[in-house]
Design a protein around this motif. Structure first.
Motif, short mmCIF file in Angstrom:
data_model
loop_
_atom_site.label_atom_id
_atom_site.label_comp_id
_atom_site.label_asym_id
_atom_site.label_seq_id
_atom_site.Cartn_x
_atom_site.Cartn_y
_atom_site.Cartn_z
N GLY A 150 2.68 0.85 -11.20
CA GLY A 150 1.47 1.15 -10.46
C GLY A 150 0.85 -0.11 -9.89
O GLY A 150 1.28 -1.23 -10.13
N VAL A 186 2.92 2.21 -2.42
CA VAL A 186 3.36 3.27 -3.34
C VAL A 186 4.88 3.35 -3.42
O VAL A 186 5.43 3.74 -4.47
CB VAL A 186 2.74 4.64 -3.00
N PHE A 210 2.63 4.21 -7.57
CA PHE A 210 1.33 4.83 -7.29
C PHE A 210 0.28 3.74 -7.17
O PHE A 210 0.48 2.58 -7.61
CB PHE A 210 0.95 5.83 -8.38
N LEU A 211 -0.84 4.11 -6.57
CA LEU A 211 -2.00 3.25 -6.43
C LEU A 211 -3.12 3.87 -7.23
O LEU A 211 -3.40 5.07 -7.10
CB LEU A 211 -2.38 3.15 -4.95
N GLY A 245 0.00 8.81 -4.73
CA GLY A 245 1.43 8.70 -5.02
C GLY A 245 2.31 8.91 -3.81
O GLY A 245 1.85 8.98 -2.67
N ARG A 246 3.59 9.04 -4.09
CA ARG A 246 4.59 9.18 -3.04
C ARG A 246 4.80 10.65 -2.68
O ARG A 246 4.80 11.52 -3.54
CB ARG A 246 5.91 8.59 -3.51
#
Length: 390
Positions: free
Chosen positions: A202, A302, A307-308, A362-363
């Motif tokens: 992350g 991401v 994820f961020l 997220g992606r």
């Protein structure tokens, strides 16, 4: 059976629902028995489809939006439509024509917006789940202010059929619920979702330039302390406030064109709709470049880190007597601009008892992994609390 007399009485002090369908019935399927409310800018057959606009007070939806139809097909009971910010532009839910929505955690406070009625209804237990719409954070902001869970699907993963748009390039219909399990059940029925992502570290934003309330900072520090590994530090090419303003200009421009000729807009909304069309061409070009840069940068982050993670909103809920803070969408707007899925969950509380949320971006096609990460945090934070006065 749904006790509508009880719902109507409990809704009155909150003003969360605009209209009830007292003939509503569910069916068989994975959402059998689940009661769902729908933001008033999403069409529900036979109910007013107002989008919070006075001009559309008498407009009745002829058919369900596709997202609503998906939930009906899954057995859900669609019990009514919910109040919202006028035209879905704003984050306070104090509508000049349909009234202010109250935060179930504190009367007189905003539930956030623009999907304030949806979030308040879920938090107060008036329905099991609700649909909101999210253009720059309008599902996640009120979910955070009301202490519940909210999910914005990737832009291309959810239908916009039956949505009165704010900005189709940024809009997404998304669910809210009082648990991650319910949120995921509803999300899986109404949007396209993908597989688990690999274990990842992350990333968190640094040098974002956002003034964050001290209680939000304290909660976010606690969130980071629960993670398996320290997230990577990343930054964007522009300050978050400048990114959010560029997004607002884009929305203002699109909404002004869409609502051209519509009568009865409030002076406040009319003013907001002048910013986009009144923007100089040179400035518009700069705004577009900022949005393009942000779209590419957030997606790279991401892809690299999985994820961020950020605070959902930099401030807690605020009184209806106060102006809405301009920075409320400074973090949430990034997922819309990048077209990515994002989820908010309860993370903690202010010293005076207002909920605070944390969000994950997220992606696309890895939504199951986003929910898995949220569940990992949720178990450790244990921050969900129903409103104390209910």
């Amino acid at each position: 059976m749904v006790d509508f007399a009880d719902l109507i009485a409990r809704n009155e002090p909150l003003n969360a629902f605009a209209d009830f369908d007292e003939s509503a019935q569910g069916g068989e399927g994975p959402l059998a028995g689940v009661t769902v409310g729908v933001k008033a800018n999403v069409a529900v057959q036979g109910l007013p489809w107002t989008a919070g606009l006075e001009a559309y007070r008498g407009r009745i939806a002829e058919k369900d939006a596709k997202t609503v139809a998906c939930l009906r097909d899954a057995g859900a009971i669609i019990i009514g439509t919910q109040n919202m910010e006028e035209g879905a532009l704003g984050s306070k839910s104090d509508n000049p024509f349909y009234g202010a929505v109250q935060n179930p955690h504190r009367n007189g406070f905003s539930p956030g917006g623009s999907s304030g009625g949806s979030a308040a209804a879920v938090a107060a237990g008036l329905c099991d789940a609700a649909l909101g719409t999210d253009t720059m954070g309008s599902v996640r902001i009120p979910a955070a202010h009301c202490g519940i869970y909210g999910f914005k699907p990737a832009t291309k993963a959810v239908s916009q059929d039956g949505l009165e748009p704010a900005d189709r390039a940024l809009d997404a219909i998304g669910p809210m619920a009082r648990s991650l399990d319910m949120l995921q059940r509803v999300a899986w029925e109404m949007s396209d979702t993908g597989a688990q992502m690999e274990d990842c570290r992350g990333a968190i934003l640094v040098d974002h330039g956002v003034e964050v309330h001290e209680d939000v900072l304290a909660v976010f520090d606690r969130v980071l302390g629960t993670m398996k590994a320290s997230p990577a530090n990343v930054s964007l090419d522009h300050p978050n406030s400048r990114i959010r303003f560029a997004g607002f200009i884009h929305v203002s421009h699109r909404m002004a064109a869409h609502l051209q000729g519509v009568k009865g807009l409030s002076p406040h909304l009319q003013k907001l709709l002048t910013y986009g069309p009144g923007r100089a061409q040179e400035k518009l070009a700069q705004d577009t470049q900022i949005l393009n840069d942000t779209h590419a940068k957030v997606r790279r982050i991401v892809e690299e880190h999985g994820f961020l993670i950020m605070p959902t909103v930099p401030n807690p809920a605020f009184s209806h007597d106060e102006p809405e803070p301009a920075a409320q969408a400074d973090f949430t707007c990034l997922a819309n601009i990048a077209g990515l899925p994002a989820l908010t969950l309860p993370a903690g509380w202010t010293e005076n008892g207002l909920p605070i949320g944390v969000q994950l971006v997220g992606r696309t096609d890895y939504e199951a992994g986003l929910f898995a990460m949220a569940r990992y945090l949720d178990l450790r934070l244990d921050a969900y609390r129903p409103p104390a006065n209910l």
